[in-house]
Design a protein around this motif. Structure first.
Motif, mmCIF file in Angstrom:
data_model
loop_
_atom_site.group_PDB
_atom_site.id
_atom_site.type_symbol
_atom_site.label_atom_id
_atom_site.label_comp_id
_atom_site.label_asym_id
_atom_site.label_seq_id
_atom_site.Cartn_x
_atom_site.Cartn_y
_atom_site.Cartn_z
ATOM 1 N N MET A 156 16.428 -27.999 -40.238
ATOM 2 C CA MET A 156 16.978 -27.101 -41.305
ATOM 3 C C MET A 156 17.979 -27.872 -42.256
ATOM 4 S SD MET A 156 18.801 -23.434 -40.877
ATOM 5 C CE MET A 156 19.932 -22.869 -41.922
ATOM 6 N N TRP A 186 25.255 -20.880 -40.789
ATOM 7 C CA TRP A 186 25.184 -20.665 -39.284
ATOM 8 C C TRP A 186 26.657 -19.989 -38.948
ATOM 9 C CZ3 TRP A 186 23.473 -26.257 -38.355
ATOM 10 C CH2 TRP A 186 22.297 -26.447 -38.612
ATOM 11 N N TRP A 228 27.484 -34.531 -34.503
ATOM 12 C CA TRP A 228 26.389 -33.631 -34.592
ATOM 13 C C TRP A 228 26.258 -32.625 -33.503
ATOM 14 C CZ3 TRP A 228 23.759 -31.359 -38.305
ATOM 15 C CH2 TRP A 228 22.570 -30.748 -37.854
ATOM 16 N N ARG A 229 26.376 -33.214 -32.250
ATOM 17 C CA ARG A 229 26.128 -32.346 -31.154
ATOM 18 C C ARG A 229 27.403 -31.543 -31.057
ATOM 19 N NH1 ARG A 229 27.478 -32.476 -25.490
ATOM 20 N NH2 ARG A 229 29.228 -34.129 -25.781
ATOM 21 N N LEU A 239 27.263 -28.646 -33.540
ATOM 22 C CA LEU A 239 26.421 -27.758 -33.191
ATOM 23 C C LEU A 239 27.121 -26.695 -32.188
ATOM 24 C CD1 LEU A 239 22.724 -29.129 -33.076
ATOM 25 C CD2 LEU A 239 23.836 -27.594 -34.738
ATOM 26 N N LEU A 240 27.764 -27.297 -30.949
ATOM 27 C CA LEU A 240 28.228 -26.594 -30.104
ATOM 28 C C LEU A 240 29.363 -25.613 -30.537
ATOM 29 C CD1 LEU A 240 28.944 -28.849 -26.944
ATOM 30 C CD2 LEU A 240 27.893 -26.484 -26.828
ATOM 31 N N THR A 261 29.597 -24.567 -33.534
ATOM 32 C CA THR A 261 28.762 -23.348 -34.019
ATOM 33 C C THR A 261 28.368 -22.106 -33.221
ATOM 34 O OG1 THR A 261 28.131 -24.926 -35.751
ATOM 35 C CG2 THR A 261 26.791 -22.967 -35.703
ATOM 36 N N ALA A 312 12.689 -23.658 -40.928
ATOM 37 C CA ALA A 312 13.005 -24.826 -39.996
ATOM 38 C C ALA A 312 12.948 -24.438 -38.607
ATOM 39 C CB ALA A 312 14.658 -25.355 -40.326
ATOM 40 N N ARG A 313 12.609 -25.333 -37.685
ATOM 41 C CA ARG A 313 12.405 -24.952 -36.251
ATOM 42 C C ARG A 313 13.321 -25.547 -35.475
ATOM 43 N NH1 ARG A 313 6.579 -23.922 -34.462
ATOM 44 N NH2 ARG A 313 5.957 -22.293 -35.941
ATOM 45 N N SER A 314 14.395 -26.425 -35.858
ATOM 46 C CA SER A 314 15.407 -26.791 -35.231
ATOM 47 C C SER A 314 16.536 -27.219 -36.075
ATOM 48 C CB SER A 314 14.987 -28.218 -34.612
ATOM 49 O OG SER A 314 15.066 -29.311 -35.771
ATOM 50 N N PRO A 315 17.710 -27.244 -35.701
ATOM 51 C CA PRO A 315 18.843 -27.427 -36.639
ATOM 52 C C PRO A 315 18.835 -28.727 -37.292
ATOM 53 C CG PRO A 315 19.682 -27.051 -34.353
ATOM 54 C CD PRO A 315 18.351 -27.205 -34.260
ATOM 55 N N GLU A 316 18.397 -29.703 -36.958
ATOM 56 C CA GLU A 316 18.144 -30.980 -37.852
ATOM 57 C C GLU A 316 17.231 -30.720 -39.043
ATOM 58 O OE1 GLU A 316 17.586 -30.778 -34.507
ATOM 59 O OE2 GLU A 316 19.456 -31.790 -33.835
#
Lengths: 264, 246
Positions: free
Chosen positions: A217, A33, A149-150, A153-154, A156, A211-215
Motif C-alpha cells: 500500500m 490507517w 517500520w515494524r 505498524l504496531l 497503528t 494493496a494486500r500488505s501494508p508495504e
C-alpha cells in the motif's frame, strides 16, 4: 504552452513531484490507517500561520511552518486527553483558527505576500532550493520508515499493544509528527495549504483498494501520487489551469477510477 | 513457595477531574502466582481495566508498591483491537509484528500458536474479514508468541457468542494446563468464570471480596453487587464517587 513543457520549470516541477509523491505516499497511508486525515488537514491549514511567523521573524519560512505545525500537533495531542470537547471539534478549532490567524498575520505583516499562492500553491514556481528541501525530506522519511517500520505498524494497530511489545511509543510518535510537519512545509508551495491534505489522503486511499500488505500500500501510494502529480502537471500546462487544483483533480480521477474498477 | 509473578500492595490510582481528584482504584492488593487463573469481575467503572494497565506498567499508580518477578514476560490481549479496514494486513503478518525476528525464522512459532488456539486455517486471512470470535483467538495466539509467564486478557469474551465463549474458556484452561503460565482475565460473565477460575477477585474500586469462586459467590458484598444489582440506589460506601453517577 508547448515550450513550457520542455522548459526547465517543467522538469523541476516533475522532479519535485516525484519527491513529493515519495514523502506523501507512506505518510498518507499512516494518516488513513490511523484515521488521522483531519489531523493532516489541521496541520496543513496551520501552515499559513507558520509562513507569517517566518516572515515576521525573518527566519526561513519552512522552519516557521514546521514550528507552527508541531505546536498545533502538540495542542491537539494534549486536547485529546481533555474530554469536555470531542476530538473532531478540537481539530476544527485548531484548523480554522490557525488558518484565520495566518491570513490575518500575513495581511498585517505589511509585506506584499500573495496569500493565494500559499493557499492554492503552484508547483511550477518551485526553485532549486525547494528541491533540496523536498529531497532532504524524502531521505529523512525513508530512513525513519525503514528503521521503524515494524514499530510504526504496531503503533497503528494499537498503542497499548505496541507499548507492551516494547515499542518506545512516545519517541516513534514524536518523530512521526516532526516528519509530518516537515512534509507539510515542503508540500506547501507546490499544492497550497488548502489542497495539500488531498495529496496525502487520495493516493493512499486509492492504493488501499488494491494493496494486500501494508508495504504494498505504501509503495502503491507513492506510485499513485506520482501518476496524479505528473498527469496533473501536464494537464495544467496544456490547458493553462492552476497546477495545484489540477493535480488534486488528477488524484481524484485516479481514486474514482479505483472505486469503479473494484466495484465490478 | 515460589516468588509470585506480580505482587501489588495497597495500590491507589486517582485522576484529576476538575478541581478534585477522582479515585479510580482504592487500596488494591493482589498476588499473581504461576499456574493460576485469576478472574477480575466488577461492575462498569469499577477500575478493572485500570488495574490491568497498572499491572502491565501502561499507566502510573498514585500510591502503593508493585513488584514484578525479574525477567517476567507478559502476553497481553487488549479489550478490543479496532483495526481500520483500510489497513491491509494478514493474520500471519500481525503475529510477525510482535518480534523483530525475520518472518521465516518465527514461522514455525506462529504456526504452533495459531494451532494452539485452533486458528491455523486463518493464517493467510486479512484481519478485516475475521469475526469477533476469530479475532479474539488470533489476539490470544499473538499473546502466546513470546511464551509468556503471565497472560493478561482484558474481556476476552467480547463479541463472542455464548457457544464460542464456552469454547474460549476451555481453551484458556487448556493453555494454562499445557504451559503452566498464570492467567489474569477480566470478565463480565459470572457463570463461565466460576467453572474455570482458581481465584475470583471482585472489584469495585476496592477489592470487595476475593477467593475461590464458591467462596466469592457466598460473600454478601458479591451478592450485593451482582445478584441483585438494581436493588440498591447508591453504591455501598462510595457516595457520589461512582462513575455511573456522572
Amino acid at each position: 504552452m508547448s515550450e513550457l513543457i520542455y522548459s526547465d520549470l517543467f522538469y523541476k516541477a516533475l522532479i519535485a513531484g516525484f519527491g513529493l509523491a515519495l514523502t506523501t505516499g507512506p505518510l498518507g497511508c499512516f494518516l488513513v490507517w490511523r484515521r488521522m486525515a483531519f489531523f493532516g488537514d489541521a496541520l496543513a491549514h496551520s501552515s499559513l500561520l507558520g509562513i507569517a511567523l517566518g516572515i515576521l521573524l525573518h527566519i526561513n519560512i519552512n522552519i516557521g511552518v514546521i514550528g507552527i505545525c508541531l505546536l498545533c500537533a502538540l495542542i491537539l495531542t494534549k486536547a485529546h486527553s481533555r474530554q469536555h470537547l470531542a476530538a473532531d471539534a478540537w481539530l476544527g478549532i485548531i484548523s480554522y483558527g490557525a488558518l484565520a490567524l495566518g491570513v490575518l498575520a500575513l495581511s498585517i505583516s505589511g509585506t506584499n505576500v500573495d496569500i493565494e499562492s500559499y493557499l492554492l500553491g503552484d508547483i511550477l514556481t518551485l526553485r532549486m532550493k525547494d528541491l533540496y528541501w523536498i529531497y532532504g525530506c524524502v531521505i529523512l522519511i525513508s530512513l525513519f520508515i525503514f528503521w521503524k517500520w515494524r514499530e510504526l505498524l504496531l503503533l497503528t494497530l494499537d498503542e497499548e499493544l505496541a507499548q507492551t511489545a516494547g515499542v518506545s511509543v512516545g519517541f516513534v510518535r514524536t518523530v512521526f509528527m516532526v516528519l509530518l510537519a516537515l512534509t507539510v512545509a515542503v508540500t506547501l508551495k507546490a499544492v497550497g495549504a488548502l489542497l495539500m491534505p488531498a495529496l496525502m489522503i487520495m493516493p493512499a486511499a486509492t492504493a488501499g483498494r488494491f494493496a494486500r500488505s501494508p508495504e504494498q500500500m505504501a509503495f502503491l501510494a507513492m506510485g499513485m501520487g506520482f501518476v496524479g502529480i505528473s498527469t496533473g502537471l501536464f494537464a495544467a500546462i496544456s490547458f493553462n489551469t492552476p497546477s495545484g487544483a489540477t493535480i488534486v483533480t488528477a488524484c481524484l480521477v485516479l481514486f474514482l477510477g479505483s472505486v469503479l474498477t473494484r466495484a465490478r | 513457595m515460589t516468588t509470585p509473578l506480580i505482587a501489588a500492595h495497597h495500590i491507589w490510582v486517582s485522576r484529576p477531574a476538575g478541581t478534585e481528584e477522582k479515585i479510580i482504584l482504592e487500596d488494591v492488593s493482589l498476588t499473581i502466582s504461576s499456574g493460576k487463573i485469576i478472574t477480575l469481575i466488577g461492575p462498569n467503572g469499577a477500575g478493572k481495566t485500570t488495574l490491568l494497565k497498572v499491572l502491565l506498567n501502561l499507566i502510573p499508580y498514585t500510591a502503593g508498591t508493585l513488584t514484578r518477578r525479574p525477567g517476567l514476560t507478559i502476553g497481553y490481549m487488549p479489550q478490543k483491537l479496532d483495526v481500520n479496514p483500510t489497513l491491509p494486513i494478514t493474520v500471519e503478518r500481525l503475529l510477525s509484528l510482535g518480534t523483530s525476528d525475520r518472518l521465516s525464522k518465527i514461522q514455525p512459532l506462529i504456526d504452533t500458536c495459531l494451532a494452539e488456539v485452533g486458528a491455523l486455517a486463518l493464517k493467510h486471512s486479512p484481519l478485516k474479514v475475521l469475526s469477533g470470535g476469530e479475532m479474539q483467538r488470533i489476539m490470544l495466539a499473538r499473546a502466546l508468541l513470546t511464551s509468556p509467564d503471565l497472560l493478561v486478557l482484558d474481556e476476552p469474551m467480547q463479541g463472542v457468542d455464548v457457544l464460542g465463549q464456552e469454547e474460549l474458556y476451555q481453551l484458556i484452561g487448556k493453555i494454562r494446563d499445557n504451559r503452566g503460565c498464570a492467567i489474569l482475565l477480566v470478565s463480565h460473565d459470572l457463570h463461565l468464570v466460576m467453572a474455570a477460575s482458581d481465584e475470583v477477585i471482585c472489584l469495585n474500586k476496592h477489592v470487595c471480596c476475593s477467593g475461590h469462586p464458591h467462596q466469592v459467590t457466598a460473600d454478601p458484598s458479591y451478592q450485593e453487587l451482582f445478584v441483585v444489582p438494581y436493588k440498591h440506589e447508591h453504591d455501598h460506601r462510595h457516595d457520589g464517587a461512582c462513575e455511573n453517577h456522572e
